[in-house]
Design a protein around this motif. Structure first.
Motif, short mmCIF file in Angstrom:
data_model
loop_
_atom_site.label_atom_id
_atom_site.label_comp_id
_atom_site.label_asym_id
_atom_site.label_seq_id
_atom_site.Cartn_x
_atom_site.Cartn_y
_atom_site.Cartn_z
N PRO A 50 -11.18 -68.53 -13.87
CA PRO A 50 -11.25 -69.90 -13.35
C PRO A 50 -9.86 -70.52 -13.29
O PRO A 50 -9.08 -70.41 -14.24
N GLU A 51 -9.57 -71.17 -12.18
CA GLU A 51 -8.25 -71.77 -11.98
C GLU A 51 -7.94 -72.79 -13.08
O GLU A 51 -6.81 -72.86 -13.58
N GLU A 52 -8.96 -73.55 -13.47
CA GLU A 52 -8.75 -74.57 -14.52
C GLU A 52 -8.25 -73.91 -15.81
O GLU A 52 -7.40 -74.46 -16.51
N VAL A 53 -8.81 -72.74 -16.11
CA VAL A 53 -8.42 -72.03 -17.33
C VAL A 53 -6.97 -71.57 -17.22
O VAL A 53 -6.16 -71.77 -18.13
N LEU A 54 -6.62 -70.98 -16.07
CA LEU A 54 -5.25 -70.49 -15.91
C LEU A 54 -4.25 -71.64 -16.00
O LEU A 54 -3.17 -71.50 -16.57
N LYS A 55 -4.65 -72.78 -15.45
CA LYS A 55 -3.74 -73.94 -15.50
C LYS A 55 -3.55 -74.42 -16.93
O LYS A 55 -2.46 -74.79 -17.34
N GLU A 56 -4.63 -74.38 -17.69
CA GLU A 56 -4.52 -74.79 -19.09
C GLU A 56 -3.63 -73.81 -19.87
O GLU A 56 -2.82 -74.21 -20.70
N VAL A 57 -3.80 -72.54 -19.57
CA VAL A 57 -2.94 -71.52 -20.21
C VAL A 57 -1.48 -71.82 -19.89
O VAL A 57 -0.61 -71.81 -20.77
N GLN A 58 -1.25 -72.14 -18.62
CA GLN A 58 0.13 -72.43 -18.18
C GLN A 58 0.70 -73.64 -18.92
O GLN A 58 1.81 -73.59 -19.44
N THR A 59 -0.09 -74.70 -18.98
CA THR A 59 0.38 -75.93 -19.64
C THR A 59 0.73 -75.68 -21.10
O THR A 59 1.69 -76.22 -21.64
N ASN A 60 -0.07 -74.85 -21.75
CA ASN A 60 0.11 -74.64 -23.20
C ASN A 60 0.90 -73.39 -23.55
O ASN A 60 0.97 -73.01 -24.72
N LEU A 61 1.48 -72.77 -22.52
CA LEU A 61 2.08 -71.45 -22.76
C LEU A 61 3.22 -71.50 -23.78
O LEU A 61 3.37 -70.61 -24.61
N LEU A 62 4.01 -72.55 -23.73
CA LEU A 62 5.18 -72.62 -24.62
C LEU A 62 4.88 -73.39 -25.91
O LEU A 62 5.68 -73.37 -26.85
N ASN A 63 3.76 -74.09 -25.92
CA ASN A 63 3.46 -74.93 -27.09
C ASN A 63 1.94 -75.00 -27.23
O ASN A 63 1.30 -75.86 -26.66
N CYS A 64 1.41 -74.05 -28.01
CA CYS A 64 -0.04 -73.93 -28.09
C CYS A 64 -0.62 -74.86 -29.15
O CYS A 64 -0.27 -74.75 -30.34
N ASN A 65 -1.47 -75.77 -28.74
CA ASN A 65 -2.14 -76.71 -29.66
C ASN A 65 -1.16 -77.43 -30.58
O ASN A 65 -1.42 -77.58 -31.79
N GLY A 66 -0.04 -77.82 -30.04
CA GLY A 66 0.93 -78.60 -30.82
C GLY A 66 1.71 -77.80 -31.85
O GLY A 66 2.45 -78.36 -32.67
N SER A 67 1.60 -76.47 -31.81
CA SER A 67 2.28 -75.65 -32.82
C SER A 67 3.78 -75.52 -32.54
O SER A 67 4.55 -75.09 -33.41
N GLY A 68 4.19 -75.80 -31.30
CA GLY A 68 5.59 -75.63 -30.94
C GLY A 68 5.92 -74.21 -30.50
O GLY A 68 7.04 -73.93 -30.08
N ILE A 69 4.95 -73.30 -30.62
CA ILE A 69 5.18 -71.92 -30.17
C ILE A 69 4.02 -71.47 -29.27
O ILE A 69 2.97 -72.10 -29.23
N SER A 70 4.25 -70.35 -28.60
CA SER A 70 3.20 -69.78 -27.74
C SER A 70 2.16 -69.08 -28.60
O SER A 70 2.48 -68.57 -29.68
N VAL A 71 0.94 -69.02 -28.10
CA VAL A 71 -0.09 -68.28 -28.84
C VAL A 71 0.33 -66.82 -29.03
O VAL A 71 -0.02 -66.18 -30.03
#
Ligand code: PMP
Length: 361
Positions: free
Chosen positions: A13-34
């Motif tokens: 799903p495009e929505e999922v890929l976009k969310e992955v993109q948005t959080n790629l460098l900072n996952c859930n506020g951790s400051g790092i990628s998953v």
């Protein structure tokens, strides 16, 4: 714009890929990628636990079933299902309706006796009714593949058998509601309906765990995996993260009932065109067991006119519709309509099919 009709790895799903993109460098506020996160960290634990909890909710998985996340894909589970479950009697029933169940049976034969429930089928285009099956009363389990991805053959019923049912749902997982309590074990590789390649979901009844053969590698051992919450070793963390987002997307889009409705509507559009083309388009699969996920067809005749098929694929590609080529073992065309494919995208393919028919009939 590109529409990806691949059989797997497939469209997400495009929505999922976009969310992955948005959080790629900072996952859930951790400051790092998953991808950079320890699999033992609390941040990652939350990702994995949430994914499993959402899956439990989506399929209404009973408490006496464990959810395991493993590596090795569907092929890993061809071995794992046998290694973990065949030991109680040493023999298992295999319902071979296509390429993938045939491969699973071959793998299992390395670890025990495999009883072929059906006579060898002349072509994989049918699911013989259960009344014709030759089940072994001594079988530790009955194995089948709910959706044969290569041939486009999908079960229209859940077998009623005494032994635990083991089912490969790699290519139709979460595309319709299922009653988990009817199964001993369900498994699915992620790369069609639920995420990127690399993670495999196993749902197994807890009383079936712990009966593995001695030779079972730790990495395929359900008991060890369960005891370690699927963290026996480093899991495919990125894949599990994306899969968790897909589960949320399914929840937000009507759950598995919603996916089922969409799948029926989408596949019906394509099958209707095939059926109304006076044989110009030809699907060899018996109507009752035509797959909602993978629609295989030939163009020009029942054995296919390769020139026309080439032209069709070229036209499709020119309009951005890609990966429509049939599996190399069967040829022709295969349109895969997994959960992430939209109705509008399916209609675009339908329009092309109609135009191509009009120009070449
Ligand atoms: N089972 C089914 C139904 C499949 O479609 C596939 C892959 N296309 C497999 C098993 C094998 O999966 P993997 O490539 O992940 O080993």
């Amino acid at each position: 714009m590109v529409i990806n009709f691949a059989a797997g790895p497939a469209k997400l799903p495009e929505e999922v890929l976009k969310e992955v993109q948005t959080n790629l460098l900072n996952c859930n506020g951790s400051g790092i990628s998953v991808m950079e996160m320890s699999h033992r960290s609390s941040n990652y634990a939350k990702i994995q636990e949430t994914a499993i909890a959402d899956l439990r909710e989506l399929l209404n998985i009973p408490q006496n079933y464990k959810v395991l996340l493993m590596q090795g894909g569907g092929t890993g589970q061809f071995a794992a299902s046998a290694l973990n479950l065949i030991g109680s009697t040493g023999t298992a029933d295999y319902v071979i309706t296509g390429s993938w169940s045939a491969k699973a049976a071959k793998e299992a034969a390395q670890y025990g006796k495999v009883n072929a429930v059906l006579p060898k089928l002349a072509s994989y285009t049918t699911v013989p009714r259960q009344s014709t099956w030759k089940l072994d009363p001594n079988a530790a389990y009955v194995y089948y593949c709910d959706n044969e991805t290569v041939e486009g053959v999908e079960f229209d019923f859940v077998p009623e058998v005494k032994a635990p049912l083991v089912v490969d749902m790699s290519s139709n997982f979460l595309s319709r509601p299922i009653d988990v309590s009817k199964f001993g074990m369900i498994y699915a590789g992620a790369q069609k309906n639920i995420g990127p390649a690399g993670v495999t979901v196993i749902i197994v009844r807890e009383d079936l765990i712990g009966k593995h053969l001695k030779v079972t590698p730790s990495i395929l051992n359900f008991e060890l995996m369960d005891k370690n919450n699927s963290l026996l070793n480093t899991p495919p963390t990125f894949g599990i993260y994306v899969m968790g987002l897909v589960f949320k997307w399914i929840k937000a889009n009507g759950g598995v009932a919603g996916m089922s409705q969409r799948s029926k509507a989408k596949s019906q559009i394509i099958y209707n065109i095939i059926d109304q083309s006076n044989g110009f388009y030809y699907c060899p699969v018996e109507r009752q067991v035509r797959s909602r996920m993978n629609v295989p067809f030939r163009i020009g005749s029942s054995t296919g006119n390769e020139q026309l098929e080439k032209e069709f694929l070229a036209k499709a590609e020119a309009e951005g519709m890609i990966q429509l080529k049939g599996h190399r073992s069967v040829g022709g065309i295969r349109a895969s309509l997994y959960n992430a494919i939209t109705l509008e995208e399916t209609q675009k393919l339908a329009k092309l099919m109609l135009e191509f028919y009009e120009n070449n009939k």
